[in-house]
Design an enzyme around this catalytic site. Structure first.
Site, PDB file in Angstrom:
ATOM      1  N   VAL A  50     -54.483 -47.778  56.781  1.00 37.81           N
ATOM      2  CA  VAL A  50     -55.095 -47.087  55.645  1.00 37.81           C
ATOM      3  C   VAL A  50     -54.057 -46.663  54.603  1.00 37.81           C
ATOM      4  O   VAL A  50     -54.197 -46.941  53.411  1.00 37.81           O
ATOM      5  CB  VAL A  50     -55.852 -45.835  56.149  1.00 37.81           C
ATOM      6  CG1 VAL A  50     -56.639 -45.208  55.043  1.00 37.81           C
ATOM      7  CG2 VAL A  50     -56.758 -46.202  57.297  1.00 37.81           C
ATOM      8  N   ARG A 100     -49.324 -41.905  62.542  1.00 36.46           N
ATOM      9  CA  ARG A 100     -48.901 -40.507  62.571  1.00 36.46           C
ATOM     10  C   ARG A 100     -48.977 -39.984  63.998  1.00 36.46           C
ATOM     11  O   ARG A 100     -49.654 -40.549  64.848  1.00 36.46           O
ATOM     12  CB  ARG A 100     -49.807 -39.670  61.651  1.00 36.46           C
ATOM     13  CG  ARG A 100     -49.739 -40.103  60.200  1.00 36.46           C
ATOM     14  CD  ARG A 100     -50.680 -39.282  59.313  1.00 36.46           C
ATOM     15  NE  ARG A 100     -50.309 -37.887  59.266  1.00 36.46           N
ATOM     16  CZ  ARG A 100     -49.370 -37.376  58.470  1.00 36.46           C
ATOM     17  NH1 ARG A 100     -48.724 -38.155  57.623  1.00 36.46           N
ATOM     18  NH2 ARG A 100     -49.105 -36.090  58.492  1.00 36.46           N
ATOM     19  N   GLU A 138     -47.800 -56.649  58.575  1.00 35.26           N
ATOM     20  CA  GLU A 138     -48.662 -56.042  59.600  1.00 35.26           C
ATOM     21  C   GLU A 138     -48.425 -56.720  60.944  1.00 35.26           C
ATOM     22  O   GLU A 138     -48.399 -57.939  61.034  1.00 35.26           O
ATOM     23  CB  GLU A 138     -50.131 -56.155  59.156  1.00 35.26           C
ATOM     24  CG  GLU A 138     -51.163 -55.917  60.229  1.00 35.26           C
ATOM     25  CD  GLU A 138     -51.060 -54.560  60.947  1.00 35.26           C
ATOM     26  OE1 GLU A 138     -50.857 -53.541  60.287  1.00 35.26           O
ATOM     27  OE2 GLU A 138     -51.178 -54.559  62.195  1.00 35.26           O
ATOM     28  N   VAL A 169     -41.945 -55.623  62.187  1.00 36.43           N
ATOM     29  CA  VAL A 169     -40.714 -55.237  61.485  1.00 36.43           C
ATOM     30  C   VAL A 169     -39.796 -54.589  62.523  1.00 36.43           C
ATOM     31  O   VAL A 169     -40.204 -53.698  63.267  1.00 36.43           O
ATOM     32  CB  VAL A 169     -41.026 -54.254  60.344  1.00 36.43           C
ATOM     33  CG1 VAL A 169     -39.749 -53.706  59.740  1.00 36.43           C
ATOM     34  CG2 VAL A 169     -41.863 -54.934  59.284  1.00 36.43           C
ATOM     35  N   HIS A 208     -83.414 -47.758  40.869  1.00 35.25           N
ATOM     36  CA  HIS A 208     -82.881 -48.973  40.262  1.00 35.25           C
ATOM     37  C   HIS A 208     -82.397 -48.652  38.855  1.00 35.25           C
ATOM     38  O   HIS A 208     -83.109 -47.979  38.118  1.00 35.25           O
ATOM     39  CB  HIS A 208     -83.983 -50.041  40.206  1.00 35.25           C
ATOM     40  CG  HIS A 208     -83.555 -51.281  39.501  1.00 35.25           C
ATOM     41  ND1 HIS A 208     -82.707 -52.198  40.083  1.00 35.25           N
ATOM     42  CD2 HIS A 208     -83.822 -51.740  38.252  1.00 35.25           C
ATOM     43  CE1 HIS A 208     -82.482 -53.192  39.234  1.00 35.25           C
ATOM     44  NE2 HIS A 208     -83.150 -52.928  38.108  1.00 35.25           N
TER      45      HIS A 208
HETATM   46  P1  NAI Z   1     -52.695 -46.772  60.820  1.00 37.24           P
HETATM   47  O1  NAI Z   1     -52.722 -46.511  62.267  1.00 37.24           O
HETATM   48  O2  NAI Z   1     -53.953 -46.753  60.022  1.00 37.24           O
HETATM   49  O3  NAI Z   1     -52.011 -48.212  60.565  1.00 37.24           O
HETATM   50  C1  NAI Z   1     -50.712 -48.524  60.998  1.00 37.24           C
HETATM   51  C2  NAI Z   1     -50.538 -50.027  61.044  1.00 37.24           C
HETATM   52  O4  NAI Z   1     -49.166 -50.315  61.271  1.00 37.24           O
HETATM   53  C3  NAI Z   1     -51.317 -50.694  62.166  1.00 37.24           C
HETATM   54  O5  NAI Z   1     -52.126 -51.695  61.589  1.00 37.24           O
HETATM   55  C4  NAI Z   1     -50.234 -51.256  63.078  1.00 37.24           C
HETATM   56  O6  NAI Z   1     -50.616 -52.446  63.716  1.00 37.24           O
HETATM   57  C5  NAI Z   1     -49.059 -51.472  62.111  1.00 37.24           C
HETATM   58  N1  NAI Z   1     -47.712 -51.504  62.717  1.00 37.24           N
HETATM   59  C6  NAI Z   1     -47.220 -50.694  63.686  1.00 37.24           C
HETATM   60  N2  NAI Z   1     -45.921 -51.025  63.961  1.00 37.24           N
HETATM   61  C7  NAI Z   1     -45.574 -52.058  63.148  1.00 37.24           C
HETATM   62  C8  NAI Z   1     -44.378 -52.828  62.939  1.00 37.24           C
HETATM   63  N3  NAI Z   1     -43.260 -52.603  63.628  1.00 37.24           N
HETATM   64  N4  NAI Z   1     -44.395 -53.833  62.016  1.00 37.24           N
HETATM   65  C9  NAI Z   1     -45.533 -54.079  61.308  1.00 37.24           C
HETATM   66  N5  NAI Z   1     -46.682 -53.359  61.450  1.00 37.24           N
HETATM   67  C10 NAI Z   1     -46.719 -52.362  62.348  1.00 37.24           C
HETATM   68  O7  NAI Z   1     -51.613 -45.746  60.247  1.00 37.24           O
HETATM   69  P2  NAI Z   1     -51.381 -45.139  58.793  1.00 37.24           P
HETATM   70  O8  NAI Z   1     -51.865 -46.063  57.740  1.00 37.24           O
HETATM   71  O9  NAI Z   1     -49.947 -44.729  58.797  1.00 37.24           O
HETATM   72  O10 NAI Z   1     -52.316 -43.858  58.779  1.00 37.24           O
HETATM   73  C11 NAI Z   1     -52.055 -42.774  59.684  1.00 37.24           C
HETATM   74  C12 NAI Z   1     -53.308 -41.965  59.922  1.00 37.24           C
HETATM   75  O11 NAI Z   1     -53.716 -41.297  58.749  1.00 37.24           O
HETATM   76  C13 NAI Z   1     -54.458 -42.841  60.378  1.00 37.24           C
HETATM   77  O12 NAI Z   1     -55.063 -42.233  61.492  1.00 37.24           O
HETATM   78  C14 NAI Z   1     -55.381 -42.856  59.205  1.00 37.24           C
HETATM   79  O13 NAI Z   1     -56.738 -42.935  59.608  1.00 37.24           O
HETATM   80  C15 NAI Z   1     -55.081 -41.518  58.515  1.00 37.24           C
HETATM   81  N6  NAI Z   1     -55.331 -41.650  57.075  1.00 37.24           N
HETATM   82  C16 NAI Z   1     -56.616 -41.770  56.642  1.00 37.24           C
HETATM   83  C17 NAI Z   1     -56.882 -41.961  55.319  1.00 37.24           C
HETATM   84  C18 NAI Z   1     -58.292 -42.137  54.886  1.00 37.24           C
HETATM   85  O14 NAI Z   1     -59.196 -41.795  55.638  1.00 37.24           O
HETATM   86  N7  NAI Z   1     -58.563 -42.688  53.709  1.00 37.24           N
HETATM   87  C19 NAI Z   1     -55.823 -42.025  54.305  1.00 37.24           C
HETATM   88  C20 NAI Z   1     -54.519 -41.911  54.885  1.00 37.24           C
HETATM   89  C21 NAI Z   1     -54.303 -41.720  56.213  1.00 37.24           C
END
Ligand code: NAI
Length: 464
Positions: free
Chosen positions: A181, A271, A201, A235, A443
């Protein structure tokens, strides 16, 4: 030493909502918060500031790509980054000050400083110890380090989500580690502002856990907007010698190693619960294997009188999930029947188009072996979406094959984050797809696409 009914540690959406509800229910309430402003990560360095940048950069996108088509010709706006930052800051201040006002209005004390819990019933903030019948931990989450990788967030070349909201200038190129996200929302912002953005990813698709069809379409649309994707790649290292980043990654399919250079690297790989400094070890508060505070159905930790809600416990790290838990625990402490329905918690990604979902995905239904039907409707058949250059997504409604009861909904399209709530309400009432289909929708609105998807679960949509 003040005596409270409830002291809440943390003033994010979990903590501040909990405090307001506690006060409304007649409990003498205080909130400990160490930041200079209330609102936690969400209001200060998360949801709210990112939405300001998403809004501003989307306006630029519209001006660059759609204005001329509508006969709006002339100078395309240029980006004044300093002004955009101060607009963002103003949005933050309006929101954090709003919480301060609500605290005063509800007679909630703000204990300024970082809190710890020396014993059950006691909260220490600075040199002062305060007493409370109930202590609620709502201390949120922090950026997690990338598992198994050599990456140091230096706040200059390698940033986390907080740093990415306040870069000194728009980078020429950015690598986003993690197609979740945060990576996609902030990656979108910088791509719209002119940066060359590449998302790396680990998994084979972006937004893990998302309905697979939606995730596929989402990636396609983001690619059309200029974002590049390297999926199935881990990565392993970021080298920042010379003020630029060299990102090393390995493709999982053939183990081949590659490098990519960038001005800025955004690390967005998840996180972790924020529990440091609270004194939980000494108190004997039990954690789960994943470092979250273990709680029962009423948010009680393993120590009497101490409760926990929000990102610091199990479940999706979402502001609205924390808010609901905050209200539920307040009601429980006031002797009411507080409850959160975890089956109906929507998730939204605020890119353009937005992505929103609630309930089960098709993949989950298949795994459960539960008979289901799919009602799909493309925004191409929605007049309003066509008029607004927003017809690229679709609505997918999932219903039980026998009973027609709605089991889930997945939307990629305009205002998806708002549209999804009609399905949330329907699910809370145990509605069938036919109930939605028989509800008159104005509509021309985007919401007609929701109804058409419901019609598609029955005798068929009209505009397809
Ligand atoms: P996330 O868990 O959504 O995504 C992290 C991504 O990083 C995953 O797809 C994972 O496979 C990938 N990843 C992990 N290690 C890696 C590597 N070494 N190389 C490449 N890819 C790798 O985490 P994100 O985006 O940091 O968000 C953290 C939390 O904050 C989540 O629980 C999210 O739901 C929440 N959040 C929600 C928002 C919303 O509701 N709009 C906005 C911002 C954050």
């Amino acid at each position: 030493m003040a005596q409270y009914d409830v002291i809440i540690i943390g003033s994010g959406p979990g903590g501040y909502v909990c405090a307001i509800r506690c006060a409304q229910l007649g409990l003498k309430t205080a909130v400990a918060e160490g930041r200079d402003t209330l609102g936690g990560t969400c209001l200060n360095i998360g949801c709210i500031p990112s939405k300001a940048l998403l809004h501003a950069s989307h306006q630029l996108h519209e001006a660059e790509h759609n204005f001329a088509k509508m006969g709006l010709k002339g100078k395309t706006p240029s980006v004044d980054w300093k002004q955009m930052q101060s607009y963002k800051q103003d949005v933050i201040e309006q929101n954090t000050k709003g919480i301060e006002f609500l605290f005063k209005k509800n007679k909630i004390d703000w204990l300024k400083g970082w809190a710890s819990i020396p014993a059950a019933g006691k909260v220490q903030v600075g040199d002062e110890t305060h007493e409370a019948k109930h202590v609620i931990i709502a201390s949120g989450s922090d950026v997690a380090p990338v598992p198994g990788a050599d990456i140091e967030v230096d706040g200059k070349v390698v940033v986390d989500s907080e740093g990415a909201l306040s870069l000194p200038k728009i980078p020429g190129s950015m690598v986003v580690v993690g197609g979740g996200v945060i990576g996609l929302e902030l990656g979108s912002v910088y791509a719209r502002l002119g940066a060359e953005v590449t998302v790396i990813e680990y998994l084979d698709a972006i937004t893990p856990g998302q309905d697979a069809e939606v995730a596929k379409q989402f990636q396609k649309l983001l690619q059309k907007q200029g974002l590049k994707f390297i999926t199935g790649a881990a990565v392993s290292k970021v080298d920042t010698k010379g003020g630029k980043a060299a990102v090393s990654y390995k493709l999982r399919k053939d183990e081949s190693e590659h490098d990519l250079k960038a001005d800025i690297v955004l690390v967005a790989t998840g996180r972790k619960p924020h529990t440091e400094g609270l004194g939980l070890d000494a108190l004997g508060v039990k954690l789960t294997g994943r470092g979250q505070i273990a709680v029962d159905d009423d948010y009680r930790t393993s120590v009497d009188g101490i409760y926990a809600i929000g990102d610091v416990i199990e479940g999706p790290m979402l502001a609205h999930k924390a808010e609901d838990e905050g209200m539920a625990i307040a009601e429980i402490l006031a002797g009411q029947a507080g409850h959160v329905n975890y089956d109906v918690i929507p998730g939204v990604i605020y890119t353009h188009p937005e992505v929103a979902s609630v309930g089960l995905t098709e993949e989950q239904l298949k795994e459960e072996g539960r008979p289901y039907k799919v009602g799909k409707f493309s925004f191409m058949g929605n007049g309003r979406a066509k008029a607004n250059f927003a017809a690229e997504g679709f609505v997918k409604l999932l219903a039980d094959k026998q009973t027609d009861r709605i089991l889930g909904c997945h939307v990629i399209g305009p205002m998806a984050g708002d549209l999804i709530h009609e399905v949330c309400v329907a699910m809370e009432f145990g509605a069938a797809a036919e109930d939605l289909a028989r509800t008159c929708h104005a509509h021309p609105t985007y919401s007609e696409a929701m109804r058409e998807a419901a019609l598609a679960c029955g005798d068929g949509p009209i505009h397809a």
